[in-house]
Design an enzyme around this catalytic site. Structure first.
Site: not given
Length: 178
Positions: A138, A154
């Protein structure tokens, strides 16, 4: 076919797991802080990345980036403006710079590629499941100090690059993190 750095690792992992390679394939090198996008074995683009606060780990609540073979299970954020903040995968209606200093934190921004692990007992299943840990690729609000940006496991990309990458890869694309 020319094999670039990382693609041979994807092929080897696919062979070991008896998984058919996908047309698009992603190699994330934690050591190099690079994400490489391949199409039919040819390098399309390389992106700088940032990762987890803690060392790589597939363990639940470790805040480490999980290793192993994954695939892009869901794409979230089509058409959202660059810098849009997502909470619980829902756009908030505000971009990260619209939040006051008291609200600033490590935001999920711009687009989300939600990963699902393919290696039972490693990154899939109880206590180690990448999808259940909400592991994404992301965008980030930490672009100003991207070299030192850290996530909760992430893989982070700069926002403009996240849009480019999101538009280039389909759901189902294999992602090897090592």
């Amino acid at each position: 076919m020319v094999v670039f750095n990382g693609y041979s690792s994807i092929l080897a992992r696919c062979a070991r797991l008896s998984i058919e390679p996908t047309q698009h394939a992603i190699h994330v090198s934690l050591g190099e802080k690079k994400l490489r996008h391949f199409l039919n074995g040819a390098l399309v683009r390389t992106y700088d990345t940032a990762f987890g606060i803690n060392p790589p780990s597939c363990v639940e609540n470790s805040l480490g980036t999980p290793t192993g073979l994954h695939f892009i299970d869901e794409k979230i954020g089509d058409g959202a403006p660059e810098g849009m903040v997502f909470i619980g995968r829902i756009p908030t209606g505000k971009r990260y710079w619209e939040y006051g200093p008291e609200e600033k934190r490590n935001f999920v921004t711009t687009r989300i590629l939600w990963l699902r692990g393919l290696e039972p007992g490693h990154n899939a299943g109880p206590g180690c499941d990448s999808h259940d840990r909400y592991i994404y690729i992301h965008g980030t609000n930490l672009e100003a100090d991207f070299a030192n940006a850290r996530s909760h496991g992430c893989v982070l990309l700069r926002n403009a690059e996240m849009i480019d990458f999101y538009n280039a890869v389909p759901s189902g694309t294999l992602v090897l993190i090592e």
